[in-house]
Write a protein that holds these residues in place. Sequence first.
Motif, mmCIF file in Angstrom:
data_model
loop_
_atom_site.group_PDB
_atom_site.id
_atom_site.type_symbol
_atom_site.label_atom_id
_atom_site.label_comp_id
_atom_site.label_asym_id
_atom_site.label_seq_id
_atom_site.Cartn_x
_atom_site.Cartn_y
_atom_site.Cartn_z
ATOM 1 N N CYS A 1 -6.333 -0.122 -1.674
ATOM 2 C CA CYS A 1 -5.456 -1.243 -1.781
ATOM 3 C C CYS A 1 -6.165 -2.495 -1.697
ATOM 4 O O CYS A 1 -5.795 -3.599 -2.531
ATOM 5 C CB CYS A 1 -4.511 -1.274 -0.512
ATOM 6 N N GLY B 1 -1.835 9.518 -1.073
ATOM 7 C CA GLY B 1 -1.578 8.253 -0.698
ATOM 8 C C GLY B 1 -2.591 7.442 -1.216
ATOM 9 O O GLY B 1 -3.643 7.831 -1.877
ATOM 10 N N GLU B 2 -2.813 6.138 -0.533
ATOM 11 C CA GLU B 2 -3.868 5.364 -0.875
ATOM 12 C C GLU B 2 -4.362 4.786 0.276
ATOM 13 O O GLU B 2 -3.945 4.373 1.366
ATOM 14 C CB GLU B 2 -3.103 4.055 -1.865
ATOM 15 N N SER B 3 -5.943 4.624 0.249
ATOM 16 C CA SER B 3 -6.322 3.973 1.296
ATOM 17 C C SER B 3 -6.479 2.493 1.512
ATOM 18 O O SER B 3 -6.155 1.902 0.604
ATOM 19 C CB SER B 3 -8.119 4.461 1.202
ATOM 20 N N SER C 1 1.521 7.728 1.570
ATOM 21 C CA SER C 1 1.510 9.026 1.132
ATOM 22 C C SER C 1 2.709 9.560 0.490
ATOM 23 O O SER C 1 3.842 8.667 0.408
ATOM 24 C CB SER C 1 1.572 9.840 2.569
ATOM 25 N N ALA D 1 -7.279 8.106 3.237
ATOM 26 C CA ALA D 1 -6.019 8.208 2.581
ATOM 27 C C ALA D 1 -5.233 9.585 3.164
ATOM 28 O O ALA D 1 -6.009 10.480 3.142
ATOM 29 C CB ALA D 1 -6.282 7.980 1.157
ATOM 30 N N ARG E 1 0.870 -1.232 0.020
ATOM 31 C CA ARG E 1 0.153 0.007 -0.089
ATOM 32 C C ARG E 1 0.716 1.148 -0.148
ATOM 33 O O ARG E 1 1.777 1.204 0.667
ATOM 34 C CB ARG E 1 -0.868 -0.021 1.331
ATOM 35 N N ASN F 1 -6.587 3.474 9.811
ATOM 36 C CA ASN F 1 -7.237 3.106 8.405
ATOM 37 C C ASN F 1 -8.065 1.863 8.396
ATOM 38 O O ASN F 1 -9.070 1.716 7.857
ATOM 39 C CB ASN F 1 -6.101 2.726 7.393
#
Length: 186
Positions: A114, A108-110, A83, A104, A80, A97
Motif C-alpha cells: 500500500c 489482501g495487500e500488505s 483481505s 498480508a 488498503r 501490520n
Amino acid sequence: MKTTIYMVRHAESPYDEGNERTRGLTAKGKADVEKVTKLLMGEGIDIIISSPYSRAVRSVEGLAQHLNLEIETFEDLRERHFSSDEIVDLMSNIRNNFYNPEYALPGGESNADCQNRSIAVLKTVLKEHKGKKIAIGTHGLVMTLMMNYFDSNYGLDFLDQLKKPDIYKMQFEDLELKEVIRMWNE
C-alpha cells in the motif's frame, strides 16, 4: 522551491452503507466537510487529487467547487485492501501490520504494498507540480503510510490519534519533507 501537500483524511463515513468504494458520509461528516472547505479555501490551493473512494472525494468536493477546480482521482491512492475474506478484528490486523509491514492476509495487500503504490503517486505529484499547493483526499491508513515513508515518527501511534476528518499540511523541498503542521481543530 517549496511544494505544499494538504493531506485531508476523509470525514466520518457510515460502515453499513454501500461498499468500500461507494459509501458516503454521515450527517456529521457532511457538516465537517463544510469546515474543511472553510479551513482550506484561503490556502491558495492549486490542485486537488483524491482516492477514487466516494468518502475521500466527498471530503474535498466542497473545496473543489469553491475553488472551481476539478478533482483528479488516482486508483493507487485507494484504501488498503485487507483481505478477500471478511476480517473479524480489523484493528488488530492493522496493528500487526505495523510490526510486520510485508505481511498480508490471503487475497489482501500488505502495508508495504500500500505504501509503495501510494508513494509512487505522491512522488509523481511532487515532481510534476513543484512549487504548487495540492490537497489530497485520502484515508487514515494510506495517509499514515505516506507520511511514514518520509518520517518514521508517523506510525501506529499517529494513526490511532487521527480524527475523521483530519488535515496535515506538509512542506516539501523536492522530495524532502521539511515540515508538518496539523491544521484540523475539532
